[in-house]
Design a protein around this motif. Structure first.
Motif, short mmCIF file in Angstrom:
data_model
loop_
_atom_site.label_atom_id
_atom_site.label_comp_id
_atom_site.label_asym_id
_atom_site.label_seq_id
_atom_site.Cartn_x
_atom_site.Cartn_y
_atom_site.Cartn_z
N ALA A 48 11.13 29.25 -32.07
CA ALA A 48 11.13 30.63 -32.30
C ALA A 48 12.35 31.09 -32.58
O ALA A 48 13.40 30.59 -31.82
N GLN A 49 12.60 32.18 -33.64
CA GLN A 49 13.91 32.60 -33.76
C GLN A 49 14.27 33.50 -33.03
O GLN A 49 13.61 34.43 -32.16
N GLN A 50 15.79 33.75 -32.52
CA GLN A 50 16.27 34.64 -31.73
C GLN A 50 15.81 36.10 -31.99
O GLN A 50 15.53 36.84 -31.15
N ASP A 51 15.71 36.45 -33.30
CA ASP A 51 15.39 37.77 -33.66
C ASP A 51 14.12 38.20 -32.98
O ASP A 51 13.77 39.27 -32.58
N GLU A 52 13.14 37.18 -33.14
CA GLU A 52 11.55 37.24 -32.51
C GLU A 52 11.73 37.66 -31.11
O GLU A 52 11.23 38.53 -30.58
N VAL A 53 12.66 36.76 -30.51
CA VAL A 53 12.79 37.19 -28.97
C VAL A 53 13.14 38.46 -28.81
O VAL A 53 12.73 39.19 -27.88
N LEU A 54 14.41 38.95 -29.42
CA LEU A 54 14.85 40.32 -29.26
C LEU A 54 13.78 41.22 -29.38
O LEU A 54 13.79 42.43 -28.77
N SER A 55 13.00 41.29 -30.40
CA SER A 55 12.25 42.32 -30.76
C SER A 55 10.98 42.30 -29.76
O SER A 55 10.70 43.45 -29.37
N PRO A 107 15.72 27.52 -25.41
CA PRO A 107 16.28 26.54 -26.36
C PRO A 107 17.56 26.94 -26.74
O PRO A 107 17.98 28.19 -26.99
N PRO A 108 18.33 25.72 -27.10
CA PRO A 108 19.85 25.99 -27.51
C PRO A 108 20.36 26.78 -28.46
O PRO A 108 21.43 27.44 -28.65
N HIS A 109 19.39 26.93 -29.56
CA HIS A 109 19.67 27.70 -30.72
C HIS A 109 19.51 29.30 -30.37
O HIS A 109 19.75 30.12 -31.08
N ILE A 110 19.33 29.59 -29.16
CA ILE A 110 18.98 31.15 -28.83
C ILE A 110 20.17 31.52 -27.83
O ILE A 110 20.42 30.73 -26.92
N ASP A 111 21.05 32.39 -28.18
CA ASP A 111 22.19 32.99 -27.10
C ASP A 111 21.21 33.85 -25.87
O ASP A 111 21.08 34.73 -26.15
N GLN A 156 22.70 34.95 -23.27
CA GLN A 156 23.52 36.05 -22.72
C GLN A 156 22.88 37.13 -23.57
O GLN A 156 22.99 38.38 -23.24
N ARG A 157 23.00 36.97 -24.68
CA ARG A 157 22.44 37.99 -25.84
C ARG A 157 21.01 38.68 -25.50
O ARG A 157 20.82 39.78 -25.25
N VAL A 158 20.10 37.78 -25.21
CA VAL A 158 18.85 38.01 -24.77
C VAL A 158 18.80 38.78 -23.55
O VAL A 158 18.20 39.97 -23.21
N ILE A 159 19.59 38.49 -22.43
CA ILE A 159 19.62 39.05 -21.22
C ILE A 159 20.39 40.43 -21.37
O ILE A 159 19.64 41.58 -20.81
N ARG A 160 21.41 40.66 -22.23
CA ARG A 160 21.88 41.88 -22.30
C ARG A 160 20.89 42.94 -23.43
O ARG A 160 21.12 44.27 -23.13
N THR A 161 19.97 42.41 -23.75
CA THR A 161 18.91 43.19 -24.54
C THR A 161 17.79 43.76 -23.51
O THR A 161 17.46 44.88 -23.77
#
Ligand code: NAD
Length: 292
Positions: A73-80, A101-105, A107-112
C-alpha cells in the motif's frame, strides 16, 4: 519472597471499570467510544496484536473497526485513511499498528493522526505534553507501569529508579514520567541504554528497576539490590530445540524473585496492562480527551 505484581488481575479490574464507564457514557450522553485500527501488511505478530486489541474493545463495549491494507500500500493511501478518521466524529481513537513497511514514513503517519485521537500517545504533541507535564494521551506501556505502581501503592517519590532502554514508546517517556513532580513520579531517574558503562553498578543502586530492552534475562540477581521493585517490560520469544516457543522477559525472574520486594512476571505483567491502557485512553478520547 517478592510480591507478584499480577498484570492480568489488574487489567481485569481496569477492563471492568472501563466497561462500566462506557455503559454510563452511552446511557447518559449517547456516545459510544470507537477505536479504528489500521494494519498494513501481513506481519503475523502485528495481526495478532490488532485482533487482540479489537477483541479487548468488544468485551468492554467499545466499538472497533479494523482496516487492513496490503504490504505494498502507498503512503498516500495510509495518510488519506488517517485523515478520513480524523474527520469522523464516531472515531474517537486511531491506532496505526507499527511497524509499518519500510517504504512508509512512520513518523509522518504518526504526525498525521489528530493528537486528540492519538490513543497510542506517540504523536509529537502528546510526547511534548508528557515532557512538560501537560495533560495528554500517555503511551500505553508507560501508563500501564504507572498504573501498577498506583494500584499496588508502590512509592516512587524520592526513590531511585533505573530505566533500561530509551525507546520513544517505553523507556524515554517512562523516565520522563517518573522524574515529573506528580503522583507515581518525583523519583530520581537514571536512564540506561547501549551506551551505558557498567549497567550492573547503576542497577545495584536502584530502588526500582524497569527493564525495557528486548534482551532475554539481561537483568540477573547481581543487578538487583535487596528489596528493589522490578518491572519487566521485555517480551522475548525463546525457541526451544523442539521448535516450541515461550515468552520471556528481560529479567531472570527465578533468580531475582528472591531478592526483589515486588516483581512483574512475563507473561502476565506489563503486557496485559498495556492493552488495558489502550481501552482507558479510548474511553478518555470519547469523553472529550485528557483536557476535558
Ligand atoms: P527498542 O527495541 O526500541 O530498544 C531497546 C532499547 O534497549 C534501546 O534503547 C537500547 O539502547 C537498549 N538496550 C539494548 N541492549 C542493551 C543493553 N545490553 N544494555 C542496556 N541497554 C540496552 O525498545 P522497546 O520498543 O521499548 O522494546 C523493549 C522491549 O520491551 C522488547 O522486548 C519489546 O518487545 C518489549 N515491549 C513490551 C511491551 C509490553 O506491553 N509488555 C510494550 C512495548 C515493548
Amino acid at each position: 519472597m517478592a510480591v507478584l505484581l499480577d498484570g492480568n488481575a489488574l487489567a481485569k479490574e481496569i477492563r471492568e471499570e472501563v466497561r462500566r464507564d462506557t455503559e454510563h457514557l452511552v446511557s447518559t450522553r449517547g456516545v459510544q467510544p470507537g477505536l479504528n485500527l489500521l494494519l498494513v501488511g501481513d506481519n503475523p505478530a502485528s495481526d495478532v496484536y490488532v485482533r487482540n486489541k479489537a477483541r479487548d474493545c468488544e468485551k468492554v463495549g467499545i466499538r472497533s473497526t479494523i482496516v487492513r491494507l496490503p504490504a505494498d500500500a502507498q503512503q498516500d493511501e495510509v495518510l488519506s485513511i488517517v485523515r478520513a478518521w480524523n474527520a469522523d466524529d464516531d472515531v474517537h481513537g486511531i491506532l496505526v499498528q507499527l511497524p509499518l513497511p519500510p517504504h512508509i514514513d512512520e513518523q509522518r503517519v504518526i504526525r498525521t493522526i489528530s493528537p486528540t485521537k492519538d490513543v497510542d500517545g506517540f504523536h509529537p504533541d502528546n510526547a511534548g505534553r508528557l515532557l512538560i507535564g501537560l495533560p495528554g494521551f500517555l503511551p500505553c506501556t508507560p501508563a500501564g507501569v504507572l498504573e501498577i505502581f498506583k494500584r499496588h501503592a508502590i512509592e516512587t517519590s524520592g526513590k531511585h529508579a533505573v530505566v533500561i532502554g530509551r525507546s520513544n514508546i517505553v523507556g524515554k517517556p517512562l523516565a520522563a514520567l517518573l522524574a515529573q513532580k506528580r503522583p507515581q513520579g518525583n523519583a530520581t531517574v537514571t536512564l540506561c541504554h547501549t551506551g551505558t558503562r557498567d549497567l550492573a553498578a547503576h542497577c545495584q543502586r536502584a530502588d526500582i528497576i524497569i527493564a525495557a530492552v528486548g534482551v532475554t534475562h539481561l537483568i540477573r540477581a547481581e543487578h538487583v539490590k535487596d528489596g528493589a521493585v522490578v518491572i519487566d517490560v521485555g517480551m522475548n520469544r525463546l525457541v526451544a530445540d523442539d521448535g516450541t516457543s515461550r515468552l520471556t522477559g528481560d529479567v531472570d525472574f527465578d533468580a531475582v524473585v528472591g531478592k526483589a520486594s515486588a516483581i512483574t512476571p512475563v507473561p502476565g505483567g506489563v503486557g496485559p496492562m498495556t492493552r488495558a491502557m489502550l481501552l482507558m485512553n479510548t474511553l478518555l478520547a470519547a469523553r472529550g480527551g485528557p483536557e476535558a
